[in-house]
Design an enzyme around this catalytic site. Sequence first.
Site, PDB file in Angstrom:
ATOM      1  N   GLU A 101       6.586   0.162  -4.723  1.00  0.00           N
ATOM      2  CA  GLU A 101       5.422   0.671  -3.991  1.00  0.00           C
ATOM      3  C   GLU A 101       5.798   1.518  -2.781  1.00  0.00           C
ATOM      4  O   GLU A 101       5.117   2.494  -2.454  1.00  0.00           O
ATOM      5  CB  GLU A 101       4.536  -0.501  -3.549  1.00  0.00           C
ATOM      6  CG  GLU A 101       3.810  -1.201  -4.682  1.00  0.00           C
ATOM      7  CD  GLU A 101       4.651  -2.246  -5.390  1.00  0.00           C
ATOM      8  OE1 GLU A 101       4.154  -2.880  -6.335  1.00  0.00           O
ATOM      9  OE2 GLU A 101       5.831  -2.416  -4.992  1.00  0.00           O
TER      10      GLU A 101
ATOM     11  N   PHE B  83       0.297  -5.423  -2.408  1.00  0.00           N
ATOM     12  CA  PHE B  83       1.531  -4.646  -2.377  1.00  0.00           C
ATOM     13  C   PHE B  83       1.326  -3.274  -1.742  1.00  0.00           C
ATOM     14  O   PHE B  83       2.255  -2.725  -1.133  1.00  0.00           O
ATOM     15  CB  PHE B  83       2.082  -4.517  -3.797  1.00  0.00           C
ATOM     16  CG  PHE B  83       2.208  -5.846  -4.483  1.00  0.00           C
ATOM     17  CD1 PHE B  83       2.893  -6.889  -3.875  1.00  0.00           C
ATOM     18  CD2 PHE B  83       1.618  -6.076  -5.716  1.00  0.00           C
ATOM     19  CE1 PHE B  83       2.996  -8.130  -4.486  1.00  0.00           C
ATOM     20  CE2 PHE B  83       1.718  -7.309  -6.335  1.00  0.00           C
ATOM     21  CZ  PHE B  83       2.407  -8.341  -5.719  1.00  0.00           C
TER      22      PHE B  83
ATOM     23  N   HIS C 109      -7.601  -5.431  -6.994  1.00  0.00           N
ATOM     24  CA  HIS C 109      -7.281  -6.862  -6.922  1.00  0.00           C
ATOM     25  C   HIS C 109      -7.241  -7.350  -5.471  1.00  0.00           C
ATOM     26  O   HIS C 109      -6.388  -8.152  -5.094  1.00  0.00           O
ATOM     27  CB  HIS C 109      -5.963  -7.165  -7.629  1.00  0.00           C
ATOM     28  CG  HIS C 109      -6.016  -6.969  -9.114  1.00  0.00           C
ATOM     29  ND1 HIS C 109      -6.269  -5.738  -9.682  1.00  0.00           N
ATOM     30  CD2 HIS C 109      -5.851  -7.842 -10.147  1.00  0.00           C
ATOM     31  CE1 HIS C 109      -6.259  -5.849 -11.002  1.00  0.00           C
ATOM     32  NE2 HIS C 109      -6.030  -7.111 -11.311  1.00  0.00           N
TER      33      HIS C 109
END
Length: 313
Positions: A56, A81, A107
Amino acid sequence: MSQKIATREAYGKALVELGGLNPRVVVLDADLSKSTKTADFAKHYPERFFNMGIAEQNMIGVAAGLAAAGKIPFASTFAMFATGRAFEQIRNSVAYPHLNVKIAASHAGITVGEDGGSHQTVEDIALMRSLPGMTVLVPADGPSTRAAVLAAAEIKGPVYLRLGRSGVPVLYDEPVSFTVGRANWLRRGEKAAIIACGIMVGMVLEAAGQLAGEGVEVSVLDMHTIKPLDEAAVLEAARSCGALVVAEEHSIIGGLGSAVCEAVAGGCPVPVRRVGLPDVFGESGKPAELLAKYGLTVEGLVRAVKEVLDRVK
């Protein structure tokens, strides 16, 4: 409000639409395209899709480079993340030079469910709204997510778009009235005002209906833009109602509740009851069970309104 669609699903569809409208749009993903729904964009525009792997921090750096080259990158991964692992890259490579990167994080919140506290980010709004020049959007349903994606592409600068895993009721008809930095008033009442974002907006409308049945008419505001906050709407609600409840699937520290409290403290001090997670991490469980545990339910909202009205009395 019977139909349900996850905001991540609506995001995937909106990306495909946006890709057809603007050839400068590119999409990056951290090996989660099936979950973030960017796989739809990859099928339609493979030459503009980049799977960056489980990296990421690098993804955000590449997105910054693409933005500097004139592209409009949407960088997608799970909210934990995106904002946690890659915060330094977002701060120094995107926000500091004010580059045109859109961070679309799915999420978010506790409705990730069984993945547990390690994957349930309840501090992402706090992190993102602390960054100078960052726009923070938290749409309430599918149609407003589409509107938010299209609006984000028009903003000149960094945007954080918060999306969820679970299906949520469709609240808006197309076309959605969506202006960045301007709340949507969904209901008008004089007893109190409930300000909400994301998945909580649908619950708030249900709670307002239940309260109306008891003779308590409340205003409902969909505060889809956390930053820049619609302070004018917040202060109007504070002055007209005299009591506020703020609802979010996020910690009560640093999120929408904090933003509202900051606004009323400086403009119209009134009692504010924040509905969200207290100073805790999430835990593993079914989404409905977790929402109930932390009072993020219709019943919890009704109770919060009555509590804040008692404080006014």
